[in-house]
Motif scaffolding. Structure first.
Motif, PDB file in Angstrom:
ATOM      1  N   ILE A 181      -2.651  14.327  -0.725  1.00 33.42           N
ATOM      2  CA  ILE A 181      -3.628  13.337  -0.242  1.00 33.42           C
ATOM      3  C   ILE A 181      -3.607  12.176  -1.236  1.00 33.42           C
ATOM      4  N   GLU A 182      -3.218  11.002  -0.750  1.00 34.67           N
ATOM      5  CA  GLU A 182      -2.989   9.863  -1.645  1.00 34.67           C
ATOM      6  C   GLU A 182      -3.856   8.672  -1.247  1.00 34.67           C
ATOM      7  N   ASP A 183      -4.561   8.155  -2.236  1.00 31.80           N
ATOM      8  CA  ASP A 183      -5.356   6.944  -2.042  1.00 31.80           C
ATOM      9  C   ASP A 183      -4.906   5.872  -3.020  1.00 31.80           C
ATOM     10  N   PHE A 241      -3.747   1.567  -8.805  1.00 28.78           N
ATOM     11  CA  PHE A 241      -2.792   2.675  -8.829  1.00 28.78           C
ATOM     12  C   PHE A 241      -3.123   3.683  -7.745  1.00 28.78           C
ATOM     13  N   THR A 242      -2.216   4.628  -7.554  1.00 30.14           N
ATOM     14  CA  THR A 242      -2.435   5.669  -6.556  1.00 30.14           C
ATOM     15  C   THR A 242      -3.052   6.897  -7.221  1.00 30.14           C
ATOM     16  N   ILE A 243      -3.779   7.671  -6.427  1.00 33.17           N
ATOM     17  CA  ILE A 243      -4.216   9.002  -6.857  1.00 33.17           C
ATOM     18  C   ILE A 243      -3.729   9.941  -5.761  1.00 33.17           C
ATOM     19  N   GLU A 244      -2.751  10.786  -6.101  1.00 29.21           N
ATOM     20  CA  GLU A 244      -2.059  11.559  -5.068  1.00 29.21           C
ATOM     21  C   GLU A 244      -1.684  12.966  -5.514  1.00 29.21           C
ATOM     22  N   PRO A 245      -2.695  13.807  -5.762  1.00 28.48           N
ATOM     23  CA  PRO A 245      -2.358  15.190  -6.098  1.00 28.48           C
ATOM     24  C   PRO A 245      -1.705  15.897  -4.911  1.00 28.48           C
ATOM     25  N   GLY A 252      -0.304  10.061 -10.105  1.00 31.72           N
ATOM     26  CA  GLY A 252      -0.168   8.765  -9.425  1.00 31.72           C
ATOM     27  C   GLY A 252       0.639   7.765 -10.230  1.00 31.72           C
ATOM     28  N   HIS A 253       0.681   6.549  -9.708  1.00 35.28           N
ATOM     29  CA  HIS A 253       1.472   5.484 -10.333  1.00 35.28           C
ATOM     30  C   HIS A 253       0.841   4.153  -9.985  1.00 35.28           C
ATOM     31  N   GLY A 254       1.085   3.160 -10.822  1.00 37.27           N
ATOM     32  CA  GLY A 254       0.613   1.814 -10.531  1.00 37.27           C
ATOM     33  C   GLY A 254       1.246   1.306  -9.247  1.00 37.27           C
ATOM     34  N   SER A 266       0.868  -1.175   0.000  1.00 40.48           N
ATOM     35  CA  SER A 266       0.000   0.000   0.000  1.00 40.48           C
ATOM     36  C   SER A 266       0.904   1.224   0.000  1.00 40.48           C
ATOM     37  N   ASP A 267       0.356   2.358  -0.398  1.00 32.70           N
ATOM     38  CA  ASP A 267       1.123   3.605  -0.496  1.00 32.70           C
ATOM     39  C   ASP A 267       0.124   4.744  -0.320  1.00 32.70           C
ATOM     40  N   LEU A 268       0.115   5.336   0.858  1.00 36.15           N
ATOM     41  CA  LEU A 268      -0.908   6.333   1.198  1.00 36.15           C
ATOM     42  C   LEU A 268      -0.254   7.631   1.644  1.00 36.15           C
TER      43      LEU A 268
HETATM   44 CO    CO Z   1       2.807   7.116  -4.097  1.00 38.89          CO
END
Ligand code: CO
Length: 370
Positions: A343-345, A327-331, A300-302, A236-238
């Motif tokens: 904020i990353e999900d 993948f992540t969504i992290e603007p 983001g990234h896979g 995970s990557d948050l």
């Molecule tokens: Co990330």
């Protein structure tokens, strides 16, 4: 499960110009065989031909791992005398085409150590990248993989929840990172984390890839915490950004813009659209808020067996999203000298949209720090 992936890989090889694939330890070996080895000085190789003939070359001391996971695998083992390694590897290759075989390797993994042994075992090998073929398999996660990523997300979220009450004014970024790391292990993360947690406070949080420093947190700081856990090889990557006391108005404004951009990205992601659309939808929100130049990275990234893998979520990426991609969504917005917000999900593409595996609150969390 792993045997079926070996068969699938063999059938893809069969349709490709490659005669065989040779893998060394890493995420792809885990994905294809279920076998996890450290990349060390002892060469460990998995060979698979387009005819489906598989073999492992490995140190004798690792043989129990194979017996437990893939008992039928043909194995070639060696002891700690490097003088015999070349002979053992040559014997392993005897069962394959030995004259100018086309061998697929992973350019980011294969080392000169192994390449050299292969070159001494077969005549005139032609190496080429097997990356696109492997990526086409790994990019679409099945239910088991998504479940493991979900667990990795749950562990990380639990760890941050347990860490937040410990954060006090005067505590250093490094000690917050240390508490978070311990809490991840306590919450059940595998010992090898995807990356060491980032904790960056105040002006340091304006650097997206800051390392935790000795800076002590103060009232008025934004604290960016970017962390992840690992479960059976899946990551995970948050990221969450918290406020210590009252934030200055501009930091509050950028927080809201980032929150809306994250929301827009998650609302846009669905099957059938280019990956780039997700980046563009989040970026539009930030540009309209007047901070386009302070959002300095892709959205983001896979994520999966690696902390960064395909699909990469940049504006120009025309790759079409399909169900099972994760993948992540992290603007983020970063104001030099002042502070930053991200904020990353972690999300998965479903049949008709996207589901966020992470559910932790995205509204600003304010701690008094006292
Ligand atoms: Co990330």
């Amino acid at each position: 499960m792993n045997k079926s992936r070996i068969l699938r890989l063999a059938s893809l090889l069969n349709k490709s110009p490659l005669d065989m694939i040779v893998l060394n330890p890493g995420p792809t070996m885990v994905y294809i065989t279920g076998l996890q080895f450290h990349l060390m000085e002892r060469p460990t190789l998995f060979i698979l031909s387009s005819q489906g003939k598989a073999a492992m070359i490995l140190p004798e001391l690792e043989i129990l791992k194979i017996k437990a996971t893939l008992p039928d695998m043909e194995c070639f083992t060696y002891n700690d005398n490097p003088g015999i390694w070349g002979t053992v590897i040559k014997t392993a290759f005897t069962g394959y085409q030995l004259s100018s075989p086309r061998i697929g390797i992973e350019p980011n993994r294969m080392r000169y150590l192994e390449l050299n042994f292969i070159q001494q075992s077969v005549q005139a090998p032609q190496f080429s990248s097997v990356e696109p073929l492997i990526s086409s398999m790994r990019i679409q996660k099945d239910q088991t993989e998504i479940k493991m990523m979900h667990t990795a997300v749950d562990i990380a979220q639990q760890a941050l929840k347990n860490t937040l009450p410990l954060i006090k004014i005067g505590m250093s970024e490094k000690s917050i990172a240390a508490e978070l790391t311990i809490n991840m292990l306590r919450a059940g993360s595998d010992p090898e984390l995807p990356f060491p947690p980032i904790v960056s406070s105040g002006p340091n949080s304006a650097n997206p890839h800051a390392e935790p420093s000795d800076r002590k947190i103060q009232a008025g700081d934004t604290v960016v915490i970017d962390w992840g856990a690992s479960h059976k090889g899946y990551f995970s990557d948050l990221t969450r950004t918290i406020a210590i006391g009252t934030l200055d108005e501009e930091l509050f404004t950028i927080y809201e813009a980032v929150k809306h951009a994250n929301h827009a990205g998650r609302g846009t992601a669905k099957p059938g659209i280019p990956a780039g659309d997700v980046d563009r939808s989040g970026r539009k929100v930030i540009v309209e808020a007047g901070y386009g130049h302070q959002f300095t990275h892709r959205i983001g990234h896979g994520l999966g067996l690696e902390a960064h893998e395909e699909p990469y979520m940049f504006s120009e990426n025309e790759m079409i999203l399909i169900p099972g991609m994760t993948f992540t969504i992290e603007p983020g917005i970063y104001l030099p000298g002042k502070g930053g917000v991200r904020i990353e999900d972690d999300v998965v593409i479903t049949e008709d949209g996207c589901e966020s595996l992470s559910t932790m609150d995205r509204d600003l969390i304010t701690l008094s720090g006292t």
